[in-house]
Design a protein around this motif. Structure first.
Motif, PDB file in Angstrom:
ATOM      1  N   ALA A   1       0.841  -1.203   0.000  1.00 46.31           N
ATOM      2  CA  ALA A   1       0.000   0.000   0.000  1.00 46.31           C
ATOM      3  C   ALA A   1       0.878   1.256   0.000  1.00 46.31           C
ATOM      4  N   HIS A   2       1.915   1.238   0.812  1.00 46.13           N
ATOM      5  CA  HIS A   2       2.815   2.387   0.885  1.00 46.13           C
ATOM      6  C   HIS A   2       3.526   2.609  -0.453  1.00 46.13           C
TER       7      HIS A   2
ATOM      8  N   GLU B   1      -4.923  -3.358  10.101  1.00 40.62           N
ATOM      9  CA  GLU B   1      -4.540  -4.678   9.590  1.00 40.62           C
ATOM     10  C   GLU B   1      -3.469  -5.330  10.470  1.00 40.62           C
ATOM     11  N   ALA B   2      -2.492  -4.563  10.896  1.00 44.32           N
ATOM     12  CA  ALA B   2      -1.420  -5.098  11.728  1.00 44.32           C
ATOM     13  C   ALA B   2      -1.947  -5.560  13.088  1.00 44.32           C
TER      14      ALA B   2
ATOM     15  N   ALA C   1      -3.911   4.367   8.289  1.00 45.60           N
ATOM     16  CA  ALA C   1      -5.013   3.897   9.129  1.00 45.60           C
ATOM     17  C   ALA C   1      -5.336   2.437   8.807  1.00 45.60           C
ATOM     18  N   VAL C   2      -5.344   2.114   7.522  1.00 48.24           N
ATOM     19  CA  VAL C   2      -5.580   0.733   7.106  1.00 48.24           C
ATOM     20  C   VAL C   2      -4.457  -0.169   7.618  1.00 48.24           C
TER      21      VAL C   2
END
Length: 151
Positions: free
Chosen positions: A84-85, A112-113, A107-108
């Motif tokens: 994503a990054h 998720e983590a 935020a995602v």
């Protein structure tokens, strides 16, 4: 295989390979887009070797199983974050501005983590607390079902 190559060393090298996949995936200007895949495939291969090596040598331990699962879950959390990054940075580089329609990947990533880390802790505690069958060679026993095939 030489005796100095231990199951835990194999787990460590697999983890480092996974971290290299994470780093390569997060870079916006990677020299090759194949590096994340190469490092990830090496991680997956070594992840299968460590447990086999421990069982073959009769050195399987609860600590080894814990380290194997912990490293897997850390990487399972980091890979989507890195992708994503990396994608976010590629889009920023291409447009040179942040689109108002883009999702805040941070935020995602945090959500998720925390999901994966909580699952890991609950999974491992449940496995350790459960009675181990006589003659079982692995440190964590998974019920034969979808989870066994998808790990």
């Amino acid at each position: 295989m030489p005796s100095w190559i231990t199951p835990n060393l194999t787990t460590l090298v697999a983890f480092i390979s996974g971290l290299l996949a994470v780093g390569a995936a997060a870079l916006s200007m990677s020299p090759s887009r194949l590096w994340p895949l190469v490092f990830w495939l090496l991680n997956r291969i070594l992840d299968g070797v460590d447990g086999t090596l421990a069982r073959t040598r009769g050195t399987a331990t609860a600590l080894g199983g814990f380290l194997d699962l912990l490293s897997d879950f850390i990487l399972y959390s980091l890979i989507p974050i890195a992708l994503a990054h990396g994608q976010d940075r590629r889009l920023e580089d291409a447009v040179d501005t942040v689109s108002s329609a883009s999702v805040d990947w941070r935020a995602v990533a945090v959500l998720e983590a925390t999901f994966h880390i909580n699952n890991f802790v609950l999974f491992y505690i449940g496995a350790v607390v459960a009675a181990k069958a006589d003659g079982e060679l692995t440190s964590v026993v998974m019920t034969p079902a979808l989870i066994e095939g998808l790990e």
